[in-house]
Design an enzyme around this catalytic site. Structure first.
Site, mmCIF file in Angstrom:
data_model
loop_
_atom_site.group_PDB
_atom_site.id
_atom_site.type_symbol
_atom_site.label_atom_id
_atom_site.label_comp_id
_atom_site.label_asym_id
_atom_site.label_seq_id
_atom_site.Cartn_x
_atom_site.Cartn_y
_atom_site.Cartn_z
ATOM 1 N N HIS A 112 -68.926 -15.153 26.363
ATOM 2 C CA HIS A 112 -69.244 -16.585 26.447
ATOM 3 C C HIS A 112 -69.393 -17.271 25.084
ATOM 4 C CE1 HIS A 112 -69.345 -16.154 30.662
ATOM 5 N NE2 HIS A 112 -70.588 -15.767 30.823
ATOM 6 N N HIS B 107 -71.595 -22.833 33.237
ATOM 7 C CA HIS B 107 -72.278 -21.641 33.762
ATOM 8 C C HIS B 107 -73.498 -22.022 34.598
ATOM 9 C CE1 HIS B 107 -73.549 -17.502 33.967
ATOM 10 N NE2 HIS B 107 -72.523 -17.125 33.250
ATOM 11 N N GLU C 282 -67.628 -19.977 38.050
ATOM 12 C CA GLU C 282 -67.156 -20.294 36.694
ATOM 13 C C GLU C 282 -65.640 -20.399 36.729
ATOM 14 O OE1 GLU C 282 -68.963 -17.225 34.034
ATOM 15 O OE2 GLU C 282 -70.174 -16.836 35.794
HETATM 16 C C1 GLA Z 1 -71.020 -14.123 33.350
HETATM 17 C C2 GLA Z 1 -70.677 -12.707 33.202
HETATM 18 C C3 GLA Z 1 -71.820 -11.864 33.660
HETATM 19 C C4 GLA Z 1 -73.092 -12.218 32.918
HETATM 20 C C5 GLA Z 1 -73.345 -13.693 33.022
HETATM 21 C C6 GLA Z 1 -74.475 -14.134 32.150
HETATM 22 O O1 GLA Z 1 -70.995 -14.561 34.611
HETATM 23 O O2 GLA Z 1 -69.495 -12.379 33.880
HETATM 24 O O3 GLA Z 1 -71.511 -10.516 33.499
HETATM 25 O O4 GLA Z 1 -72.964 -11.842 31.585
HETATM 26 O O5 GLA Z 1 -72.223 -14.409 32.648
HETATM 27 O O6 GLA Z 1 -75.627 -13.423 32.356
#
Ligand code: GLA
Length: 353
Positions: free
Chosen positions: A104, A178, A314
């Site tokens: 991210h 997110h 997402e």
């Molecule tokens: C995304 C990732 C997860 C986790 C979240 C944040 O969705 O795919 O594995 O890292 O972000 O906690």
């Protein structure tokens, strides 16, 4: 309709943080912070359906949950934080140290930045744009990237996120939001009985490090088959190697589509509140994350959260696309303009209690 701006405290260096609230004629409202261009609340039918915090400290100390944040420059994972671009090796930070990968946007991802905002006052449909320049070399990504995310609350209770970006050098881009939704309300019961439909025939399976193997796996006959609505629980507790690896669902669904037209990606519905949310996007992938790693923590109003208390939709290009030639391209060429749109459309079915 109305737009209002309130103070949301200050960062440690005294930078003031603002919260912009858009409200439509139905009384639906959404609030977004200029810290991380973070969706802080969505109040629909009298319920706030977003996990999050009441204070800026909550967001700053969120400990890797990315609650409501705008994610960039590159969402999801990059194996070893490393890839080739125009023959040059690019090394970005491996902020998820346990898996030795970039997650991210890395240590200084867009979720941790202050954004400039501009309110657009429309009679019917209030909107606010958040912009920032990600400088050439930020996280070692090449190119000055001018990026804008516009949040528009429509009269029909759909919230659309429009992403725009330009660069002066070839770079890669994978922007998403997110948000953790709970259609029972952030203070309601967990998400396991929420019904989910996903418009995807395949997922991109992952290895133990949650990095795509490069394969495409048909959902047919697996817990990932949400092509007919079923409770989230059925997938989360499904018997499948991929579910075990992630402790639930944390996978990229390959959306059934042609080209970049807007298509229904997923629909979630809570039988408790009758609140339904549809997610439309022009992007090829959807990371469905069932909150498997939500650390026990206190959120808004001191509510105590645990895993499976929120789900994320997402919309994205596929994880680790920078290292997977068979995945859709994430290259943004110098001088080109990137645009993509995702809409979350809320409604409530009529019913007699
Ligand atoms: C995304 C990732 C997860 C986790 C979240 C944040 O969705 O795919 O594995 O890292 O972000 O906690």
């Amino acid at each position: 309709m109305s737009v209002s701006v309130t103070s949301f405290g200050t960062l440690d260096d005294q930078t003031p943080v603002s919260r912009v609230t858009l409200c439509n004629a139905n009384g639906t409202s959404v609030s977004i912070l200029d810290y991380g261009a973070t969706l802080q609340s969505i109040v629909f039918a009298g319920k706030d359906i977003l996990l999050g915090y009441d204070t800026i400290d909550g967001y700053v100390n969120a400990n890797g949950s990315y609650m409501g944040a705008t994610i960039g420059r590159f969402g999801n994972r990059i194996a070893n934080g490393c890839f080739l671009l125009d023959g040059q090796k690019i090394q970005v930070s491996c902020n998820e140290s346990a898996r030795h990968c970039h997650l991210h946007g890395g240590d200084s991802g867009f979720d941790k930045k202050m954004w400039r905002y501009q309110i657009m006052c429309d009679e019917e449909e209030p909107a606010v744009s958040f912009s920032r320049t990600s400088p050439d070399g930020e996280e070692n990504y090449p190119g000055n990237l001018q990026v804008t995310v516009t949040f528009t609350l429509h009269a029909d209770d759909s919230l659309c996120l429009d992403y725009n970006a330009t660069t002066d050098k070839n770079t890669v881009i994978n922007l998403t939001n997110h948000s953790y939704f709970n259609l029972n309300g952030y203070d309601g019961e967990d998400i396991l009985d929420t019904l989910l439909y996903v418009n995807a025939d395949e997922i991109t399976p992952v290895d133990e490090g949650l990095i795509p193997t490069g394969e495409f796996m048909p959902v047919e006959g697996t817990p990932f088959d949400y092509r007919s609505e079923k409770p989230i629980r059925d997938g989360v507790y499904g018997q499948h190697e991929q579910v075990k690896i992630a402790g639930g669902i944390d996978h990229n669904f390959v959306l059934s589509r042609q080209g970049r037209e807007m298509r229904l990606a997923a629909r979630a519905y809570s039988p408790n509140t009758d609140i339904q949310m549809e997610c439309y996007t022009d992007l090829p992938g959807l990371q469905i994350y069932t909150g498997n790693f939500i650390d026990e923590q206190d959120g808004k109003s001191g509510i105590h959260w645990d895993r499976y208390d929120g789900f994320c939709l997402e919309t994205q290009f596929f994880p680790d696309s920078v290292n997977q030639p068979a995945f859709p391209s994430v290259l943004l060429a110098a001088g080109d303009t990137f645009h993509s749109r995702t809409c979350f459309c809320l409604s409530q079915k009529d019913h007699v209690r």
